[in-house]
Scaffold this motif. Sequence first.
Motif, PDB file in Angstrom:
ATOM      1  N   VAL A 293     -12.500 -12.328  13.392  1.00  0.00           N
ATOM      2  CA  VAL A 293     -13.738 -11.568  13.204  1.00  0.00           C
ATOM      3  C   VAL A 293     -14.764 -12.397  12.428  1.00  0.00           C
ATOM      4  O   VAL A 293     -15.958 -12.397  12.746  1.00  0.00           O
ATOM      5  CB  VAL A 293     -13.446 -10.225  12.497  1.00  0.00           C
ATOM      6  N   HIS A 294     -14.290 -13.132  11.438  1.00  0.00           N
ATOM      7  CA  HIS A 294     -15.171 -14.005  10.651  1.00  0.00           C
ATOM      8  C   HIS A 294     -15.801 -15.077  11.544  1.00  0.00           C
ATOM      9  O   HIS A 294     -17.005 -15.348  11.451  1.00  0.00           O
ATOM     10  CB  HIS A 294     -14.356 -14.655   9.520  1.00  0.00           C
ATOM     11  N   GLU A 295     -15.001 -15.681  12.413  1.00  0.00           N
ATOM     12  CA  GLU A 295     -15.525 -16.713  13.315  1.00  0.00           C
ATOM     13  C   GLU A 295     -16.485 -16.120  14.333  1.00  0.00           C
ATOM     14  O   GLU A 295     -17.463 -16.765  14.715  1.00  0.00           O
ATOM     15  CB  GLU A 295     -14.377 -17.442  14.014  1.00  0.00           C
ATOM     16  N   LYS A 296     -16.236 -14.896  14.762  1.00  0.00           N
ATOM     17  CA  LYS A 296     -17.172 -14.228  15.692  1.00  0.00           C
ATOM     18  C   LYS A 296     -18.521 -14.043  15.007  1.00  0.00           C
ATOM     19  O   LYS A 296     -19.579 -14.275  15.604  1.00  0.00           O
ATOM     20  CB  LYS A 296     -16.600 -12.884  16.137  1.00  0.00           C
ATOM     21  N   HIS A 297     -18.491 -13.641  13.744  1.00  0.00           N
ATOM     22  CA  HIS A 297     -19.718 -13.477  12.970  1.00  0.00           C
ATOM     23  C   HIS A 297     -20.436 -14.820  12.809  1.00  0.00           C
ATOM     24  O   HIS A 297     -21.660 -14.904  12.954  1.00  0.00           O
ATOM     25  CB  HIS A 297     -19.381 -12.879  11.595  1.00  0.00           C
ATOM     26  N   LYS A 298     -19.684 -15.881  12.536  1.00  0.00           N
ATOM     27  CA  LYS A 298     -20.276 -17.206  12.395  1.00  0.00           C
ATOM     28  C   LYS A 298     -20.905 -17.681  13.696  1.00  0.00           C
ATOM     29  O   LYS A 298     -21.939 -18.349  13.690  1.00  0.00           O
ATOM     30  CB  LYS A 298     -19.220 -18.233  11.950  1.00  0.00           C
ATOM     31  N   ALA A 299     -20.261 -17.364  14.819  1.00  0.00           N
ATOM     32  CA  ALA A 299     -20.794 -17.767  16.128  1.00  0.00           C
ATOM     33  C   ALA A 299     -22.156 -17.124  16.371  1.00  0.00           C
ATOM     34  O   ALA A 299     -23.053 -17.750  16.939  1.00  0.00           O
ATOM     35  CB  ALA A 299     -19.826 -17.384  17.235  1.00  0.00           C
ATOM     36  N   GLU A 300     -22.325 -15.879  15.937  1.00  0.00           N
ATOM     37  CA  GLU A 300     -23.605 -15.190  16.100  1.00  0.00           C
ATOM     38  C   GLU A 300     -24.661 -15.740  15.150  1.00  0.00           C
ATOM     39  O   GLU A 300     -25.837 -15.842  15.507  1.00  0.00           O
ATOM     40  CB  GLU A 300     -23.413 -13.695  15.859  1.00  0.00           C
ATOM     41  N   LYS A 301     -24.273 -16.118  13.944  1.00  0.00           N
ATOM     42  CA  LYS A 301     -25.210 -16.581  12.923  1.00  0.00           C
ATOM     43  C   LYS A 301     -25.551 -18.065  13.038  1.00  0.00           C
ATOM     44  O   LYS A 301     -26.582 -18.487  12.535  1.00  0.00           O
ATOM     45  CB  LYS A 301     -24.639 -16.309  11.506  1.00  0.00           C
ATOM     46  N   ASP A 302     -24.672 -18.834  13.668  1.00  0.00           N
ATOM     47  CA  ASP A 302     -24.864 -20.282  13.754  1.00  0.00           C
ATOM     48  C   ASP A 302     -24.814 -20.707  15.223  1.00  0.00           C
ATOM     49  O   ASP A 302     -23.819 -21.247  15.698  1.00  0.00           O
ATOM     50  CB  ASP A 302     -23.765 -20.985  12.951  1.00  0.00           C
TER      51      ASP A 302
END
Length: 143
Positions: free
Chosen positions: A83-92
């Motif tokens: 979930v953290h990496e999914k959030h990072k993919a959206e933000k970066d």
Amino acid sequence: MAEEKHHHHHFHHHKDEEKPVDTSVYSETTVYSESAYSSDTPSDGYRAGSAEPEKDYKKEEKHHKHLEHFGELGAAAATTFAVHEKHKAEKDPEHGHRHKIEEEIGAAVAVGAGGFAFHEHHEKKETKKEEEEAHGKKHHHLF
């Protein structure tokens, strides 16, 4: 000073170093005296007259329970990472592809850890069933 190498010798052994030679000699016949270590009852986990070791069902059940909990913890941690990496993919978006791959890896690890927890849950149930059968409890299936 820059040319000196500092070695801490914690884990690495060099081939050049001499290894200590074991010079102890063992006798062909060993004599044991009566002591606190000898008794009439076997303490090696074997029943008298049996070639099979006696199982400690409670200990085995507890072991599987602990492993089941580790599997659950691993599944939760891997899910959190995904979930953290999914959030990072959206933000970066510049590194989005990398984060998507790491998200998928986290999801795969979560599935594996969940499967391990499921496996250990069934091992725990099987151990409990073996204990009940060994101690004379019978399951009557009526349907």
